[in-house]
Scaffold this motif. Structure first.
Motif, short mmCIF file in Angstrom:
data_model
loop_
_atom_site.label_atom_id
_atom_site.label_comp_id
_atom_site.label_asym_id
_atom_site.label_seq_id
_atom_site.Cartn_x
_atom_site.Cartn_y
_atom_site.Cartn_z
N LYS A 167 0.86 -1.19 0.00
CA LYS A 167 0.00 0.00 0.00
C LYS A 167 0.89 1.24 0.00
O LYS A 167 1.64 1.46 0.95
N SER A 168 0.87 1.99 -1.11
CA SER A 168 1.73 3.19 -1.17
C SER A 168 0.90 4.44 -0.92
O SER A 168 -0.29 4.47 -1.19
N ASN A 169 1.58 5.47 -0.45
CA ASN A 169 0.89 6.75 -0.29
C ASN A 169 1.16 7.63 -1.51
O ASN A 169 1.90 7.25 -2.42
N THR A 170 0.55 8.82 -1.53
CA THR A 170 0.71 9.67 -2.72
C THR A 170 2.16 10.16 -2.88
O THR A 170 2.58 10.43 -3.99
N LEU A 173 3.93 7.48 -4.74
CA LEU A 173 3.40 7.53 -6.11
C LEU A 173 4.05 8.66 -6.92
O LEU A 173 4.44 8.48 -8.06
N LYS A 245 -0.71 -2.75 -8.41
CA LYS A 245 0.04 -1.49 -8.43
C LYS A 245 -0.73 -0.37 -7.75
O LYS A 245 -1.95 -0.32 -7.82
N THR A 246 0.05 0.52 -7.14
CA THR A 246 -0.58 1.69 -6.57
C THR A 246 -0.74 2.70 -7.69
O THR A 246 0.24 3.09 -8.32
N THR A 247 -1.96 3.09 -7.96
CA THR A 247 -2.22 4.08 -9.01
C THR A 247 -3.07 5.18 -8.41
O THR A 247 -3.63 5.03 -7.33
N VAL A 251 -5.78 4.90 -5.32
CA VAL A 251 -5.59 5.62 -4.05
C VAL A 251 -6.70 6.65 -3.79
O VAL A 251 -7.24 6.72 -2.69
#
Ligand code: GRG
Length: 294
Positions: A167-170, A173, A245-247, A251
């Motif tokens: 889980k990525s943050n902005t 990203l 993928k984190t997109t 998010v």
């Protein structure tokens, strides 16, 4: 000024020079040269060369031909990155620019080497550029090397690989998109401007424009991945979600992503104000990219 006919002109002159500067298919080793040309002449949008030439014109270049080594070099680096990005050890994709990917046609070994050879061809081509009063040939080479190296293009790809399934943050990203997407867009603009002997101030304006435009381009790319078909995109749709993928849409959702793309495009357009009328093509191009469907 009609944007579409200007873009068609850019593509025509860039393709003519790429064809002239790259080894012919008949040159040994023929499989390698076929593979390089297969991906390069597969019908990409030629966005980076267009940004390069439009930036050169915004900085009042006298002869557009002087920006062609830069325009062709950035397209070679971009195409290399797509070939490697599609490999089984990366995004593992079958479709690119509406055709089977390089490794599907030529095998993995040749695809890797075609990418390597396009990357080095970029620097061979860029070395043909003329120095200007402000910029040496080494300045051009250094700009492209930096954007395509470990801090930006390759670095962004590594961060992307490492973020998969997490889980990525902005902020993460943004780091990925700055490296993978915005850096080559900024570099294309700056090399075009340098070919026109632009002032450091103009380079700064284009760098800021490219940063906003690059992020907007990637947010739109993420949106298209979930809203368009593979046929429309010429590459596999829906891959981001499938790969965990984190997109942006993942998010913040689709609606907020569209608002973010419009906000970033507005910011990009605002940075161009000091360049006035001369930046008309860049402005029109930024607006067109916001509405693109592929
Ligand atoms: C060094 C092994 C190794 C790999 C490097 C750097 C890299 C691989 C991959 C990054 C490439 C990548 C997919 C960046 C994303 C940028 C992006 C949205 C590309 C698509 O650009 P378009 O839509 O493509 O302009 P066309 O085909 O129209 O040129």
């Amino acid at each position: 000024m009609n944007l579409d006919s200007r873009l068609a002109d850019y593509t025509r002159i860039v393709d003519r020079m790429l064809n002239q500067w790259l080894p012919k298919e008949s040159a040994k080793p023929t499989t390698l040269h076929r593979a390089m040309r297969y991906s390069l002449f597969a019908g990409g949008k030629r966005l980076r060369p267009a940004l390069c030439l439009a930036a050169a014109q915004a900085c009042e270049i006298r002869r557009i031909a002087d920006a062609l080594p830069s325009a062709c070099a950035v397209e070679c680096v971009h195409t290399y990155s797509l070939i490697h990005d599609d490999l089984p050890c990366m995004d593992d994709d079958d479709l690119r620019r509406g055709r089977p990917t390089s490794h599907k046609v030529f095998g993995e070994g040749t695809a890797i080497l075609a990418g390597d050879a396009l990357l080095t061809a970029a620097f061979e081509i860029l070395a043909k550029t003329r120095p200007t009063a402000r910029y040496t040939v080494a300045d051009f080479v250094s700009e492209l090397a930096r954007a395509s190296g470990s801090r930006f293009l390759v670095g962004g790809q590594v961060a992307d690989l490492e973020a998969e399934g997490k889980k990525s943050n902005t902020a993460t990203l943004r780091f990925i998109h700055r490296g993978k997407t915005a850096a080559m867009i900024i570099c294309s603009l700056k090399l075009g401007a340098m070919s026109a002997n632009a002032t450091p101030r103009a380079l700064g304006i284009l760098e800021e424009f490219g940063d906003h435009l690059g992020l907007a381009f990637q947010v739109i790319d993420d949106i298209l991945d979930v809203t368009q078909s593979s046929e429309q995109l010429g590459k596999s749709a829906g891959k981001d979600a499938a790969a965990g993928k984190t997109t942006y849409p993942a998010v913040v959702g689709l609606k907020a992503s569209k608002q973010e793309a419009a906000r970033l495009t507005d910011k990009a357009l605002a940075t161009l104000s000091p360049l006035g009328e001369r930046a008309g093509i860049l402005r029109a191009l930024a607006k067109k990219l916001l509405d693109r469907q592929s």
